[in-house]
Design a protein around this motif. Structure first.
Motif, PDB file in Angstrom:
ATOM      1  N   ILE A 145       0.840  -1.194   0.000  1.00  0.00           N
ATOM      2  CA  ILE A 145       0.000   0.000   0.000  1.00  0.00           C
ATOM      3  C   ILE A 145       0.876   1.245   0.000  1.00  0.00           C
ATOM      4  O   ILE A 145       1.974   1.253   0.553  1.00  0.00           O
ATOM      5  CB  ILE A 145      -0.980   0.068   1.203  1.00  0.00           C
ATOM      6  CG1 ILE A 145      -0.266  -0.166   2.529  1.00  0.00           C
ATOM      7  CG2 ILE A 145      -2.136  -0.856   1.027  1.00  0.00           C
ATOM      8  CD1 ILE A 145      -1.171  -0.025   3.743  1.00  0.00           C
ATOM      9  N   ASP A 146       0.376   2.280  -0.640  1.00  0.00           N
ATOM     10  CA  ASP A 146       0.992   3.600  -0.597  1.00  0.00           C
ATOM     11  C   ASP A 146       0.030   4.485   0.173  1.00  0.00           C
ATOM     12  O   ASP A 146      -1.166   4.532  -0.136  1.00  0.00           O
ATOM     13  CB  ASP A 146       1.204   4.151  -2.002  1.00  0.00           C
ATOM     14  CG  ASP A 146       2.255   3.373  -2.783  1.00  0.00           C
ATOM     15  OD1 ASP A 146       3.149   2.781  -2.147  1.00  0.00           O
ATOM     16  OD2 ASP A 146       2.184   3.353  -4.024  1.00  0.00           O
ATOM     17  N   ILE A 147       0.561   5.191   1.171  1.00  0.00           N
ATOM     18  CA  ILE A 147      -0.277   5.993   2.057  1.00  0.00           C
ATOM     19  C   ILE A 147       0.211   7.437   2.057  1.00  0.00           C
ATOM     20  O   ILE A 147       1.402   7.696   2.218  1.00  0.00           O
ATOM     21  CB  ILE A 147      -0.205   5.470   3.514  1.00  0.00           C
ATOM     22  CG1 ILE A 147      -0.468   3.965   3.581  1.00  0.00           C
ATOM     23  CG2 ILE A 147      -1.181   6.226   4.397  1.00  0.00           C
ATOM     24  CD1 ILE A 147      -0.108   3.354   4.926  1.00  0.00           C
ATOM     25  N   PHE A 148      -0.719   8.365   1.886  1.00  0.00           N
ATOM     26  CA  PHE A 148      -0.428   9.788   2.011  1.00  0.00           C
ATOM     27  C   PHE A 148      -1.588  10.431   2.750  1.00  0.00           C
ATOM     28  O   PHE A 148      -2.749  10.153   2.459  1.00  0.00           O
ATOM     29  CB  PHE A 148      -0.235  10.438   0.640  1.00  0.00           C
ATOM     30  CG  PHE A 148       0.037  11.911   0.714  1.00  0.00           C
ATOM     31  CD1 PHE A 148       1.172  12.399   1.348  1.00  0.00           C
ATOM     32  CD2 PHE A 148      -0.856  12.815   0.181  1.00  0.00           C
ATOM     33  CE1 PHE A 148       1.418  13.757   1.439  1.00  0.00           C
ATOM     34  CE2 PHE A 148      -0.624  14.180   0.261  1.00  0.00           C
ATOM     35  CZ  PHE A 148       0.521  14.652   0.885  1.00  0.00           C
ATOM     36  N   GLU A 149      -1.267  11.288   3.701  1.00  0.00           N
ATOM     37  CA  GLU A 149      -2.260  11.972   4.535  1.00  0.00           C
ATOM     38  C   GLU A 149      -3.241  10.977   5.159  1.00  0.00           C
ATOM     39  O   GLU A 149      -4.459  11.167   5.131  1.00  0.00           O
ATOM     40  CB  GLU A 149      -2.985  13.054   3.727  1.00  0.00           C
ATOM     41  CG  GLU A 149      -2.060  14.188   3.354  1.00  0.00           C
ATOM     42  CD  GLU A 149      -2.765  15.328   2.646  1.00  0.00           C
ATOM     43  OE1 GLU A 149      -3.912  15.153   2.159  1.00  0.00           O
ATOM     44  OE2 GLU A 149      -2.153  16.395   2.569  1.00  0.00           O
ATOM     45  N   SER A 150      -2.694   9.897   5.684  1.00  0.00           N
ATOM     46  CA  SER A 150      -3.440   8.862   6.411  1.00  0.00           C
ATOM     47  C   SER A 150      -4.452   8.110   5.556  1.00  0.00           C
ATOM     48  O   SER A 150      -5.354   7.478   6.079  1.00  0.00           O
ATOM     49  CB  SER A 150      -4.159   9.458   7.624  1.00  0.00           C
ATOM     50  OG  SER A 150      -3.238  10.101   8.452  1.00  0.00           O
ATOM     51  N   SER A 156      -2.298   6.580  15.342  1.00  0.00           N
ATOM     52  CA  SER A 156      -1.052   7.152  15.853  1.00  0.00           C
ATOM     53  C   SER A 156      -0.879   8.594  15.384  1.00  0.00           C
ATOM     54  O   SER A 156      -0.807   8.861  14.185  1.00  0.00           O
ATOM     55  CB  SER A 156       0.133   6.308  15.369  1.00  0.00           C
ATOM     56  OG  SER A 156       1.339   6.999  15.615  1.00  0.00           O
ATOM     57  N   GLY A 157      -0.782   9.488  16.340  1.00  0.00           N
ATOM     58  CA  GLY A 157      -0.530  10.889  16.016  1.00  0.00           C
ATOM     59  C   GLY A 157       0.787  11.081  15.287  1.00  0.00           C
ATOM     60  O   GLY A 157       0.884  11.875  14.351  1.00  0.00           O
ATOM     61  N   LYS A 158       1.814  10.362  15.716  1.00  0.00           N
ATOM     62  CA  LYS A 158       3.129  10.461  15.076  1.00  0.00           C
ATOM     63  C   LYS A 158       3.056   9.992  13.627  1.00  0.00           C
ATOM     64  O   LYS A 158       3.617  10.620  12.733  1.00  0.00           O
ATOM     65  CB  LYS A 158       4.158   9.630  15.859  1.00  0.00           C
ATOM     66  CG  LYS A 158       5.554   9.667  15.275  1.00  0.00           C
ATOM     67  CD  LYS A 158       6.147  11.059  15.337  1.00  0.00           C
ATOM     68  CE  LYS A 158       7.575  11.064  14.838  1.00  0.00           C
ATOM     69  NZ  LYS A 158       8.131  12.420  14.757  1.00  0.00           N
ATOM     70  N   ALA A 159       2.359   8.887  13.383  1.00  0.00           N
ATOM     71  CA  ALA A 159       2.227   8.374  12.016  1.00  0.00           C
ATOM     72  C   ALA A 159       1.459   9.366  11.144  1.00  0.00           C
ATOM     73  O   ALA A 159       1.832   9.606   9.988  1.00  0.00           O
ATOM     74  CB  ALA A 159       1.537   7.018  12.016  1.00  0.00           C
ATOM     75  N   ILE A 160       0.404   9.951  11.698  1.00  0.00           N
ATOM     76  CA  ILE A 160      -0.383  10.932  10.944  1.00  0.00           C
ATOM     77  C   ILE A 160       0.499  12.119  10.569  1.00  0.00           C
ATOM     78  O   ILE A 160       0.456  12.611   9.440  1.00  0.00           O
ATOM     79  CB  ILE A 160      -1.618  11.374  11.759  1.00  0.00           C
ATOM     80  CG1 ILE A 160      -2.607  10.207  11.844  1.00  0.00           C
ATOM     81  CG2 ILE A 160      -2.269  12.616  11.159  1.00  0.00           C
ATOM     82  CD1 ILE A 160      -3.736  10.408  12.825  1.00  0.00           C
ATOM     83  N   GLU A 161       1.313  12.564  11.509  1.00  0.00           N
ATOM     84  CA  GLU A 161       2.245  13.667  11.246  1.00  0.00           C
ATOM     85  C   GLU A 161       3.216  13.296  10.122  1.00  0.00           C
ATOM     86  O   GLU A 161       3.438  14.081   9.200  1.00  0.00           O
ATOM     87  CB  GLU A 161       3.014  13.977  12.539  1.00  0.00           C
ATOM     88  CG  GLU A 161       4.059  15.058  12.402  1.00  0.00           C
ATOM     89  CD  GLU A 161       4.882  15.192  13.684  1.00  0.00           C
ATOM     90  OE1 GLU A 161       6.089  15.469  13.561  1.00  0.00           O
ATOM     91  OE2 GLU A 161       4.335  15.007  14.786  1.00  0.00           O
ATOM     92  N   LEU A 162       3.793  12.101  10.201  1.00  0.00           N
ATOM     93  CA  LEU A 162       4.738  11.656   9.170  1.00  0.00           C
ATOM     94  C   LEU A 162       4.069  11.554   7.802  1.00  0.00           C
ATOM     95  O   LEU A 162       4.647  11.950   6.787  1.00  0.00           O
ATOM     96  CB  LEU A 162       5.346  10.310   9.560  1.00  0.00           C
ATOM     97  CG  LEU A 162       6.297  10.311  10.752  1.00  0.00           C
ATOM     98  CD1 LEU A 162       6.584   8.893  11.209  1.00  0.00           C
ATOM     99  CD2 LEU A 162       7.585  11.048  10.416  1.00  0.00           C
TER     100      LEU A 162
END
Length: 132
Positions: free
Chosen positions: A58-63, A85-91
């Protein structure tokens, strides 16, 4: 029907267990592709049916996955875990993450940073040149 509901969330606790590893891989992916071996038996114990496909890409952008995940229960539960995860959302707001779980249960994570270019800048420069 009840079995399907249980199966959809069957992998979520496992992904939650691996959440710190996934986040570290995501952070480190800014410096290059990262890999981490997962335990096959942890997945097969949760859903020992022969027709389950554990591998996914999967490719993920902006959650959000760039392509809808419809068939992979493993990938759906991964997305649920990562969205918590807030950190993952930020990344994921600054890069597109490429996540793959291959058939050998190797988790591979890489990222492509998003380039913030303003589309107006070249037009503004062109307008300044014509005014002068």
């Amino acid at each position: 029907m009840r079995n399907d509901n249980l199966q959809i969330s069957a992998f979520y606790p496992l992904w939650k267990k691996y959440k710190p590893v996934v986040l570290k891989l995501m952070v480190d992916a800014e410096n290059g592709p990262q890999s981490y071996p997962l335990s096959k038996h942890e997945f097969t114990d949760l859903a020992p049916k022969k027709n389950i496909v554990y591998s996914f890409k999967i490719d993920i952008f902006e959650s959000k996955p760039l392509v809808a995940i419809k068939t992979s229960l493993v990938a759906q539960d991964f997305m649920e875990m990562i969205r918590q995860s807030g950190k993952a959302i930020e990344l994921m707001s600054t890069a597109t993450y490429h996540i793959e779980l291959d058939k050998q249960f190797m988790l591979n994570i890489s990222c492509t940073p998003v380039v913030n270019e303003t589309e107006d800048a070249p037009e503004e420069e062109a307008e300044k040149e014509t005014e002068e």
